[in-house]
Scaffold this motif. Structure first.
Motif: not given
Length: 65
Positions: A38-61
């Protein structure tokens, strides 16, 4: 949720538990995304991972409060 807990005599913030839990969830999602390519559809995988973590952490919070 406790505000602080003792870990080896040092006080740690209670959010650290949720941080570790969301880190585990992120690693699981990362393994699934890597396995199915699925990472071939993402422009910058490390940036996507960080953004996904922030969304998960904040959403759960937000669910906790």
């Amino acid at each position: 949720m406790p505000y602080e807990f003792s870990l080896g005599g040092a006080l740690m913030p209670g959010v650290l538990l949720w941080f570790a839990l969301m880190l585990g969830v992120l690693w699981g999602l990362d393994a699934v995304a890597g396995r199915y390519g699925l990472y071939r559809f993402v422009w910058h995988p490390p940036l996507f991972r960080i953004a996904l973590f922030v969304c998960l952490f904040c959403g759960f919070g937000l669910l906790l409060f």
